[in-house]
Design a protein around this motif. Sequence first.
Motif, short mmCIF file in Angstrom:
data_model
loop_
_atom_site.label_atom_id
_atom_site.label_comp_id
_atom_site.label_asym_id
_atom_site.label_seq_id
_atom_site.Cartn_x
_atom_site.Cartn_y
_atom_site.Cartn_z
N ASP A 32 0.92 -1.10 -0.02
CA ASP A 32 -0.19 0.11 0.01
C ASP A 32 0.88 1.15 -0.05
O ASP A 32 1.30 1.52 1.09
CB ASP A 32 -0.89 -0.06 1.11
N GLY A 34 -0.40 4.23 -1.22
CA GLY A 34 -1.45 5.25 -0.95
C GLY A 34 -1.47 5.58 -2.69
O GLY A 34 -1.59 4.79 -3.58
N ASN A 37 0.63 4.02 -5.88
CA ASN A 37 0.38 2.91 -6.41
C ASN A 37 0.17 2.97 -7.84
O ASN A 37 0.80 2.38 -8.60
CB ASN A 37 -0.83 1.96 -5.67
N ASP B 60 -14.18 3.21 -5.37
CA ASP B 60 -14.46 2.06 -4.65
C ASP B 60 -14.83 0.69 -5.55
O ASP B 60 -14.49 -0.31 -5.09
CB ASP B 60 -15.31 2.58 -3.43
N ALA B 63 -12.01 -0.58 -7.42
CA ALA B 63 -11.33 -1.29 -6.57
C ALA B 63 -11.42 -2.75 -6.17
O ALA B 63 -10.91 -3.82 -6.38
CB ALA B 63 -10.79 -0.34 -5.28
N LYS B 67 -10.04 -6.42 -8.25
CA LYS B 67 -9.41 -7.51 -7.21
C LYS B 67 -9.81 -8.96 -7.66
O LYS B 67 -9.29 -9.93 -7.37
CB LYS B 67 -9.58 -7.23 -5.97
N THR B 144 -19.86 -4.29 -2.91
CA THR B 144 -19.88 -3.23 -3.64
C THR B 144 -21.17 -3.19 -4.63
O THR B 144 -21.98 -4.04 -4.77
CB THR B 144 -18.72 -2.94 -4.69
N ASP B 219 -5.29 -1.64 -7.99
CA ASP B 219 -5.99 -1.66 -6.64
C ASP B 219 -5.81 -2.95 -5.85
O ASP B 219 -6.48 -3.20 -4.88
CB ASP B 219 -7.41 -1.36 -6.72
N ARG B 220 -4.73 -3.70 -6.29
CA ARG B 220 -4.59 -4.99 -5.59
C ARG B 220 -4.18 -4.89 -4.31
O ARG B 220 -4.45 -5.87 -3.54
CB ARG B 220 -3.16 -5.71 -6.53
N HIS B 221 -3.68 -3.96 -3.84
CA HIS B 221 -3.26 -3.65 -2.24
C HIS B 221 -4.23 -3.24 -1.38
O HIS B 221 -4.21 -3.64 -0.10
CB HIS B 221 -2.10 -2.55 -2.34
N LYS B 222 -5.36 -3.10 -2.04
CA LYS B 222 -6.49 -2.55 -1.09
C LYS B 222 -7.27 -3.70 -0.57
O LYS B 222 -7.51 -4.84 -0.86
CB LYS B 222 -7.61 -1.61 -1.94
#
Lengths: 97, 222
Positions: A32, A34, A37, B60, B63, B67, B144, B219-222
């Motif tokens: 992450d 922020g 990315n 949102d 994201a 994924k 979502t 958005d993979r890290h979210k």
Amino acid sequence: MSEHIVPKSTYYTIFVLLLVLTYTTVQVAYFDLGPFNVVAALGIAFLKASLVVLFFMHAKWAPKLQKLIMAGALFWLAIMFSFTMMDYLTRFLDVAR
Amino acid sequence: MADIASTEAVHPAGLQHHFDSLEQQSDASTLGMWVFLVTEVLFFGGLFTAYLVYRSTYPDAFAVASKHTLIALGALNTAILITSSLTMALAVFASQEGNGKAVIRFLVMTWILGASFLVVKGIEYTTDFHDHLVPGAHFFIEGTNIGHAQLFFSLYFIMTGLHAIHMIVGLGILIVMMYMAGKGKFTKEYHIPMEVAGLYWHFVDIVWIFLFPLLYLIDRHK
């Protein structure tokens, strides 16, 4: 012919760089960072695309007229992105108040 | 008759009559291909713009939806395409040396890699269908807004689908090149079709280089 023949070794070097960058971008995606990315993902993509254009597509040795055409693609793309987003990012602001 | 013979002596194979020299012909062909690629950049650019608009509007949902894309297969396909770009570059290199056999060998390798990309993409699409990720009555993603998530997957299928169509066209071009190389058309002096085919193949690679982070990674890290 004034054609520039790129040595094979250059192609192999670029290939390894592209694979390393692909591995890096996948690994980075799990951290992450922020807003960074998006910056990292697109920055690496842009770097990879540049390597392909410059070396695999021989743009580095292309005549000036061809380089102008390539720059034109980026220029018109930038217009499409920026003018569209100028609209969408400001459209829902409550200007009246 | 003597005149015609002497004209042919200075008229290399592959040179079309409206060009002064092979060099001029080569520059014109390459320039024409680049102009075509600019139109392709803007063609795909329209879809990238749509992605930009909807991602910024529904961050949102995008994201959550992104994924669900299969990152392992996406990464594998990226590696396959990059390798195919290497073999294509080597095929063009072989054509510059007038080595027809090597041209065919590298074109076959490129073709197999291109086809493998499509097979992996097919496996991915099949999994997407089973996982209810195809927009429509059976679309379902937990956590979502279904409508906004469908926008992501509509863009996913249209962008990767249009890219896959370009791959299929590329495979056709490779076959034409193999045929020409088999006929011994390419020499040290004349190999413009290979240059132009190479430009097309690398362009399709570049489109994927941008599709991969936008659809699979950011958005993979979210």
